[in-house]
Design a protein around this motif. Structure first.
Motif: not given
Length: 142
Positions: A11-37
């Motif tokens: 299930l853990f491997a599938k969840a990571k795989s699903d996130m990879i697929a979601d990023m691919k479908s959105r055209g995202i190679g990386a997403i960065l966030w500012n933990n402060v804001t």
């Protein structure tokens, strides 16, 4: 008992795989966030174990995800050779909470996570669940 662990691992491997697929479908190679804001409910922290001595650990605050060669890497804040501020123009833009990079730009700017410090695939199921929550909250901010 072993079947339960195998099931959780699958299930853990599938969840990571699903996130990879979601990023691919959105055209995202990386997403960065500012933990402060970002205002996440949980601060995204992963306990990392030393490769040379697994009994040695450190807490890594995560500032994003990097999809590279179909592997999902966590980006460690204050350990990678760049900062969140490197990805927006401070002179002409308002400070963002989230920055997304296409796959090409991510590869150019972030490099190979196997050869650059500050990227990890470590973390427990619970830690990755918090990271996934941050990912989806970051998408809502973007």
């Amino acid at each position: 008992m072993e079947n339960n662990k195998d099931s959780v691992d699958a299930l853990f491997a599938k969840a990571k795989s699903d996130m990879i697929a979601d990023m691919k479908s959105r055209g995202i190679g990386a997403i960065l966030w500012n933990n402060v804001t970002a205002g996440f409910q949980y601060l995204p922290i992963v306990v990392c174990h030393s490769k040379n001595d697994p009994s040695k650990t450190r807490d890594a605050t995560i500032m994003g995800l990097y999809r590279y060669n179909d592997v999902l890497y966590l980006i460690e804040e204050d350990r990678v050779p760049f900062s969140f501020d490197d990805f927006w123009n401070q002179d002409t833009e308002a400070a963002p909470t989230v920055v997304t990079l296409t796959e090409d730009i991510a590869r150019k700017d972030l490099g190979d996570p196997e050869t650059v410090k500050g990227f990890t695939t470590q973390g427990t199921l619970e830690e990755w669940t918090a990271i996934a929550d941050c990912y989806f909250q970051a998408l809502a901010e973007d």
